[in-house]
Design a protein around this motif. Structure first.
Motif, PDB file in Angstrom:
ATOM      1  N   ASP A  57       0.874  -1.173   0.000  1.00 47.99           N
ATOM      2  CA  ASP A  57       0.000   0.000   0.000  1.00 47.99           C
ATOM      3  C   ASP A  57       0.906   1.216   0.000  1.00 47.99           C
ATOM      4  OD1 ASP A  57      -1.819   2.012   0.377  1.00 47.99           O
ATOM      5  OD2 ASP A  57      -2.806   1.117   2.108  1.00 47.99           O
ATOM      6  N   ALA A  60       0.312   3.995   2.876  1.00 46.21           N
ATOM      7  CA  ALA A  60       0.265   3.695   4.309  1.00 46.21           C
ATOM      8  C   ALA A  60       1.492   2.910   4.733  1.00 46.21           C
ATOM      9  CB  ALA A  60      -1.002   2.902   4.648  1.00 46.21           C
ATOM     10  N   SER A  64       0.386  -1.399   8.925  1.00 47.06           N
ATOM     11  CA  SER A  64      -0.961  -0.955   9.241  1.00 47.06           C
ATOM     12  C   SER A  64      -1.929  -2.131   9.178  1.00 47.06           C
ATOM     13  CB  SER A  64      -1.409   0.124   8.242  1.00 47.06           C
ATOM     14  OG  SER A  64      -2.773   0.436   8.416  1.00 47.06           O
ATOM     15  N   ASP A  65      -2.894  -2.154  10.095  1.00 46.91           N
ATOM     16  CA  ASP A  65      -3.895  -3.220  10.093  1.00 46.91           C
ATOM     17  C   ASP A  65      -5.187  -2.766   9.414  1.00 46.91           C
ATOM     18  OD1 ASP A  65      -4.802  -1.419  11.948  1.00 46.91           O
ATOM     19  OD2 ASP A  65      -4.892  -2.847  13.618  1.00 46.91           O
ATOM     20  N   GLN A  66      -5.151  -1.612   8.743  1.00 46.81           N
ATOM     21  CA  GLN A  66      -6.307  -1.111   8.030  1.00 46.81           C
ATOM     22  C   GLN A  66      -6.329  -1.653   6.597  1.00 46.81           C
ATOM     23  OE1 GLN A  66      -8.693   0.821   9.587  1.00 46.81           O
ATOM     24  NE2 GLN A  66      -7.424   0.285  11.364  1.00 46.81           N
ATOM     25  N   PRO A  67      -7.509  -1.739   5.974  1.00 44.47           N
ATOM     26  CA  PRO A  67      -7.569  -2.179   4.565  1.00 44.47           C
ATOM     27  C   PRO A  67      -6.719  -1.263   3.687  1.00 44.47           C
ATOM     28  CG  PRO A  67      -9.766  -2.099   5.535  1.00 44.47           C
ATOM     29  CD  PRO A  67      -8.840  -1.457   6.525  1.00 44.47           C
ATOM     30  N   ARG A  69      -5.572   1.186   1.041  1.00 39.37           N
ATOM     31  CA  ARG A  69      -6.312   2.248   0.366  1.00 39.37           C
ATOM     32  C   ARG A  69      -5.730   2.579  -0.998  1.00 39.37           C
ATOM     33  NH1 ARG A  69      -6.020   7.116   3.238  1.00 39.37           N
ATOM     34  NH2 ARG A  69      -7.948   7.798   2.216  1.00 39.37           N
ATOM     35  N   TYR A 120     -13.345   4.080  -1.134  1.00 40.34           N
ATOM     36  CA  TYR A 120     -12.327   4.513  -0.161  1.00 40.34           C
ATOM     37  C   TYR A 120     -10.904   4.530  -0.719  1.00 40.34           C
ATOM     38  CZ  TYR A 120     -10.966  -0.392   0.620  1.00 40.34           C
ATOM     39  OH  TYR A 120     -10.525  -1.674   0.459  1.00 40.34           O
TER      40      TYR A 120
END
Length: 250
Positions: A57, A60, A64-67, A69, A120
């Motif tokens: 990604d 990011a 990071s443990d977020q989807p 982007r 997103y």
């Protein structure tokens, strides 16, 4: 599909030379477009492994443990060699050779798959591709950015500063000032000077490696998938390279 002689005309060469980018006619027919979409989706679903280093990604930190982007896969041809055998690749290499005035057999290349997920997908901030390159070496090159979906201002089409490639490599920094994030951004561009280049599926835009460009977030309910081919000529050593401290940080 049209022959290369009719696809690339003087208007394309003039735009690439003067503006640093040129919108191209459709490069992919319906059959090949569906094949590329299938390859693309399979790559992201099966090879989306941060541990390989090929998938990341760019917007990011990799922990990071977020989807993701702004997920990207560099050199997808490693996983699907048929990409290099495709009519699309042959067509793009011929375009690059014509615009760079470098024989096809002297061009190096790599592919780059960039996804902006529906609703997103993050913005790709203003930057120059050359900002990522080691200043000790110089290479003439370009990127051919083919969209597999409709690319609009709302879904994240590219924006360029006409003529921006004629200036220097601008100062860059890592996104959010965090050198653990791969993505770079330059604050030396006036966003109001950006010209959007919306594209229909299968159409493409070509830009010089020094052309400042940006792509907005995907605000639509549809994905914005882009397949990029980067072509470069022979390497030239730079005797007095300019400093690019943002590269030293990494």
């Amino acid at each position: 599909m049209e022959a290369m002689e009719t696809v690339i005309g003087e208007e394309h060469r003039a735009a690439f030379r003067d503006d640093g980018f040129a919108s191209l006619p459709r490069l992919v027919d319906d059959t090949e477009l569906e094949w590329l979409r299938g390859v693309y989706d399979r790559l992201f679903s099966e090879n989306a492994d941060f541990a390989t280093g090929d998938y990341f990604d760019i917007a990011a930190r990799q922990d990071s443990d977020q989807p993701a982007r702004l997920p990207q896969i560099v050199r997808p041809e490693k996983f699907v060699p048929e990409l290099v055998e495709s009519a699309h690749f042959q067509r793009c290499r011929a375009i690059a050779a014509r615009l760079l005035e470098i024989p096809e057999d002297e061009l190096d290349f790599y592919g780059h798959a960039i996804s902006k997920p529906a609703n997103y997908g993050a913005a790709t901030p203003w930057h120059q591709d050359e900002g990522y390159m080691d200043p000790r070496w110089r290479r003439r090159g370009l990127s051919i950015w083919t969209t597999l979906d409709e690319a609009t201002v709302d879904s994240g089409c590219l924006h360029y500063v006409p003529g921006g490639h004629l200036g220097p490599v601008l100062p860059h920094r890592h996104i959010d000032g965090d050198d653990r994030i791969r993505g770079l951004v330059t604050d030396a561009v006036d966003p109001a000077a950006g010209a959007p280049v919306p594209l229909a599926p299968g159409e493409a835009v070509v830009h010089a490696l020094r052309a400042p460009h940006y792509a907005g977030p995907n605000l639509t309910g549809q994905p914005r998938r882009a397949y990029v081919l980067v072509f470069m000529g022979p390497v030239e050593e730079v005797t007095d390279p300019e400093p690019r401290p943002w590269l030293d940080e990494r």
